[in-house]
Write a protein that holds these residues in place. Structure first.
Motif, short mmCIF file in Angstrom:
data_model
loop_
_atom_site.label_atom_id
_atom_site.label_comp_id
_atom_site.label_asym_id
_atom_site.label_seq_id
_atom_site.Cartn_x
_atom_site.Cartn_y
_atom_site.Cartn_z
N SER B 28 0.85 -1.19 0.00
CA SER B 28 0.00 0.00 0.00
C SER B 28 0.88 1.24 0.00
CB SER B 28 -0.88 -0.01 1.25
OG SER B 28 -1.63 1.18 1.33
N ILE B 29 0.54 2.21 -0.85
CA ILE B 29 1.40 3.38 -0.99
C ILE B 29 0.69 4.67 -0.62
CG2 ILE B 29 2.77 2.28 -2.80
CD1 ILE B 29 1.31 4.14 -4.82
N ASN B 30 1.51 5.66 -0.28
CA ASN B 30 1.05 7.01 -0.05
C ASN B 30 1.12 7.79 -1.37
OD1 ASN B 30 1.31 9.91 0.53
ND2 ASN B 30 1.27 9.28 2.66
N ASN B 31 2.26 7.64 -2.07
CA ASN B 31 2.39 8.24 -3.38
C ASN B 31 3.43 7.47 -4.18
OD1 ASN B 31 5.15 9.66 -3.30
ND2 ASN B 31 4.14 10.56 -1.51
N ARG B 50 -0.23 11.03 -6.26
CA ARG B 50 -0.70 10.55 -4.97
C ARG B 50 -1.61 9.33 -5.16
NH1 ARG B 50 0.87 14.50 -1.46
NH2 ARG B 50 1.20 16.54 -2.39
N SER B 51 -1.79 8.60 -4.10
CA SER B 51 -2.54 7.33 -4.18
C SER B 51 -4.01 7.54 -4.57
CB SER B 51 -2.46 6.56 -2.86
OG SER B 51 -3.02 7.34 -1.82
N THR B 67 -4.08 1.73 -8.43
CA THR B 67 -3.78 1.14 -7.13
C THR B 67 -4.38 -0.26 -6.98
OG1 THR B 67 -5.64 2.35 -6.19
CG2 THR B 67 -3.46 3.33 -5.94
N LYS B 70 -1.78 -2.23 -8.45
CA LYS B 70 -0.47 -1.87 -7.93
C LYS B 70 0.51 -1.64 -9.08
CE LYS B 70 -0.67 -3.84 -3.28
NZ LYS B 70 -2.11 -4.01 -3.22
N THR B 91 8.24 4.41 -4.67
CA THR B 91 7.02 4.56 -3.88
C THR B 91 7.34 5.04 -2.48
OG1 THR B 91 7.14 2.24 -3.23
CG2 THR B 91 5.76 2.77 -5.13
N ASN B 93 5.70 4.30 0.81
CA ASN B 93 4.72 3.34 1.31
C ASN B 93 4.02 3.87 2.54
OD1 ASN B 93 5.68 1.75 -0.75
ND2 ASN B 93 7.07 0.59 0.56
N THR B 94 2.82 3.42 2.74
CA THR B 94 2.02 3.85 3.87
C THR B 94 2.77 3.57 5.17
OG1 THR B 94 0.01 3.33 2.63
CG2 THR B 94 -0.21 3.61 5.01
#
Lengths: 113, 112
Positions: B28-31, B50-51, B67, B70, B91, B93-94
């Motif tokens: 899972s990514i933030n951006n 951004r995600s 997303t 992915k 990336t 990542n979260t």
């Protein structure tokens, strides 16, 4: 604005020796991250410094250590050098409160013989 | 470790043609960001998506992000010889603040 500056640009060291690489961040930036890039690979995160403390660390052994000074500049130290430490070492600066866009220096090419 | 793969590993096109590079990631990514690197030196930031965004443009660059799959793609339109470089996706990542996790890169060669 000088951007991110790294020194030296090239370095040759012998196995077992220690090395210190230096980075001055872009003006206004408070966060410095270090990356190792082996030939033909993408950069790998070593660690990140903010407010003179290590905030995050990648999967690198304790031989890799760093420091951030009050003026936000940073050093990367590698002890007991191995042949596999030969790589391009990149410094990136950013603002902790920013959009996470990083500015990279031109790197230090380290060769261990 | 690398976040994921970029495809193709190498791409050779003629000036004026479009170049498309793809990037896949695992978590899972933030951006997601794209960077360019000339001759193994410093990286230059190209574009950030951004995600919660699906597409973004900057000059001759177009980036898409899916997303659910992915994956991301970078399109460079009307390529020039000066676009010859390695291109990396990275990336954030979260939960990892501003740490960048890079892909393996695509080497683009644009010939006259």
């Amino acid at each position: 604005d000088a951007g991110v500056t790294q020194s030296p640009t090239h370095l040759i060291k012998t196995r077992g020796q220690q090395v210190t690489l230096r980075c001055s961040p872009k003006s206004g930036h408070d966060t410095v991250s270090w990356y190792q890039q082996a030939l033909g690979q993408g950069p790998q995160f070593i660690f990140q410094y903010y407010e003179e403390e290590e905030r995050q660390r990648g999967n690198f052994p304790d031989r890799f250590s760093g420091h951030q000074f009050p003026n936000y500049s940073s050093e990367l130290n590698v002890n007991a050098l191995l042949l596999g430490d030969s790589a391009l070492y990149l410094c990136a600066s950013s603002q902790i409160a920013g959009a996470m866009k990083a500015f990279f220096g031109q790197g230090t090419r380290l060769t261990v013989v | 470790s690398q976040q994921g793969e970029e495809d193709p590993q190498a791409l050779s096109i003629q000036e004026g043609e479009n170049a498309t590079m793809n990037c896949s990631y695992k978590t899972s990514i933030n951006n997601l960001q794209w960077y360019r690197q000339n001759s193994g030196r410093g990286l230059v930031h190209l574009i950030l998506i951004r995600s919660n965004e699906r597409e973004k443009h900057s000059g001759r660059l177009r980036v898409t992000l899916d997303t659910s799959k992915k994956s991301s793609s970078l399109l460079i339109t009307a390529s020039r010889a000066a676009d010859t470089a390695s291109y990396f996706c990275a990336t954030v990542n979260t939960g990892t603040a501003s740490k960048l996790t890079f892909g393996t890169g695509t080497r683009l060669q644009v010939t006259l």
